[in-house]
Structure formats: structure tokens, C-alpha cells
Design a protein around this motif. Structure first.
Motif, PDB file in Angstrom:
ATOM      1  N   MET A   1      26.538  50.377  77.794  1.00  0.00           N
ATOM      2  CA  MET A   1      25.531  51.721  78.045  1.00  0.00           C
ATOM      3  C   MET A   1      25.877  52.170  79.298  1.00  0.00           C
ATOM      4  O   MET A   1      26.455  51.560  80.121  1.00  0.00           O
ATOM      5  N   SER A  16      22.083  52.219  86.306  1.00  0.00           N
ATOM      6  CA  SER A  16      23.096  51.724  85.141  1.00  0.00           C
ATOM      7  C   SER A  16      22.632  50.130  85.033  1.00  0.00           C
ATOM      8  O   SER A  16      21.965  49.498  85.917  1.00  0.00           O
ATOM      9  N   PRO A  17      22.871  49.546  83.996  1.00  0.00           N
ATOM     10  CA  PRO A  17      22.396  48.167  84.035  1.00  0.00           C
ATOM     11  C   PRO A  17      23.231  47.410  85.126  1.00  0.00           C
ATOM     12  O   PRO A  17      24.229  47.544  85.305  1.00  0.00           O
ATOM     13  N   THR A  35       8.822  47.728  82.357  1.00  0.00           N
ATOM     14  CA  THR A  35       9.591  48.733  81.248  1.00  0.00           C
ATOM     15  C   THR A  35       8.972  50.068  81.701  1.00  0.00           C
ATOM     16  O   THR A  35       7.899  50.461  81.806  1.00  0.00           O
ATOM     17  N   ASP A  44      25.631  57.665  77.334  1.00  0.00           N
ATOM     18  CA  ASP A  44      26.166  56.476  76.537  1.00  0.00           C
ATOM     19  C   ASP A  44      27.338  57.012  75.988  1.00  0.00           C
ATOM     20  O   ASP A  44      27.932  58.175  76.118  1.00  0.00           O
ATOM     21  N   ILE A  60      13.759  51.663  79.563  1.00  0.00           N
ATOM     22  CA  ILE A  60      14.605  51.115  80.661  1.00  0.00           C
ATOM     23  C   ILE A  60      14.065  49.778  80.989  1.00  0.00           C
ATOM     24  O   ILE A  60      12.809  49.721  81.344  1.00  0.00           O
ATOM     25  N   GLU A  61      14.454  48.619  80.740  1.00  0.00           N
ATOM     26  CA  GLU A  61      13.884  47.204  80.843  1.00  0.00           C
ATOM     27  C   GLU A  61      14.613  46.969  82.173  1.00  0.00           C
ATOM     28  O   GLU A  61      15.792  46.967  82.619  1.00  0.00           O
ATOM     29  N   ASP A 100      17.930  45.779  83.901  1.00  0.00           N
ATOM     30  CA  ASP A 100      18.552  44.876  82.800  1.00  0.00           C
ATOM     31  C   ASP A 100      19.286  45.489  81.736  1.00  0.00           C
ATOM     32  O   ASP A 100      20.288  45.326  81.510  1.00  0.00           O
ATOM     33  N   SER A 101      18.494  46.589  81.053  1.00  0.00           N
ATOM     34  CA  SER A 101      19.077  47.310  79.914  1.00  0.00           C
ATOM     35  C   SER A 101      18.517  48.546  79.998  1.00  0.00           C
ATOM     36  O   SER A 101      17.411  48.950  80.238  1.00  0.00           O
ATOM     37  N   SER A 103      17.685  51.371  76.708  1.00  0.00           N
ATOM     38  CA  SER A 103      18.046  51.585  75.275  1.00  0.00           C
ATOM     39  C   SER A 103      17.498  53.085  74.998  1.00  0.00           C
ATOM     40  O   SER A 103      16.597  53.618  75.569  1.00  0.00           O
TER      41      SER A 103
END
Length: 107
Positions: A1, A16-17, A35, A44, A60-61, A100-101, A103
Motif C-alpha cells: 500500500m 505510510s504503513p 482506527t 496505492d 487507517i489502523e 499498521d495498515s 485500507s
């Protein structure tokens, strides 16, 4: 991502992650997770999605690492004709988070 832009605490952050950032104090427990749903832009491999004002389905986690205090800021006011001096200080409460991530739901 790739990366994302989100808003929290009246500021916008490009993340960014794996990034570790400090945001204004959040009501979250240390070593917990958060979150962020107020995602303004997601980039992406499929391209760039810009929200109107936010990207639908994007989130976003993040993991909360610690609650810290920022650097001390000194404020000094002076009025010459009245011989008035006032010195104040401020330290902002911050929350350190790790991304962390990211999505994003395809548009």
C-alpha cells in the motif's frame, strides 16, 4: 500500500504503513489500537483516490505506543509604556502512534 492523508486534532498527516507519528492527545489506552476514519486521500497501486471530503470506506489502523508531552514553549508578553511583563509556558499533550495498515475500498 502506498500512502494516505488523514485528519485528526485539526491537523492533516501524510502516512505510510510503519510510520510513527505524534498526534494531539487521543482518548485511547496505551498499547491499544485505533482506527482513523477521516481519510482524505489514499494512494496505492491502483491510483489515487481523493475524498469529497473523505474517501468512502477508507480507514487507517494504528497502534498506540505511548502518551507523551511535547517540548515546552515559552510565551513572553511585554507592554513598554505600562511596564507590564508576563511569562507563560505550555506543553502539548501528545499521543505517539504507529501506522499498521491502510485500507481503501475501490471507488
Amino acid at each position: 500500500m502506498g500512502y494516505a492523508v488523514f485528519a485528526t486534532g485539526g491537523k492533516q498527516f501524510r502516512v505510510s504503513p510503519g510510520d510513527v507519528i505524534e498526534v494531539e492527545r487521543l482518548d485511547a489506552e496505551a498499547s491499544g489500537s485505533l482506527t482513523f476514519d477521516d481519510v482524505l486521500l489514499v494512494s496505492d497501486e491502483d491510483g489515487v483516490q481523493v475524498g469529497q471530503p473523505t474517501v468512502d470506506g477508507a480507514s487507517i489502523e494504528a497502534s498506540v505506543l505511548a502518551h507523551v508531552r511535547g517540548p515546552k514553549i515559552r510565551i513572553f508578553t511585554y507592554q513598554a509604556s505600562k511596564r507590564r511583563r508576563r511569562r507563560m509556558g505550555h506543553r502539548q499533550e501528545l499521543t505517539r502512534v504507529r501506522i499498521d495498515s491502510i485500507s481503501a475500498q475501490p471507488a
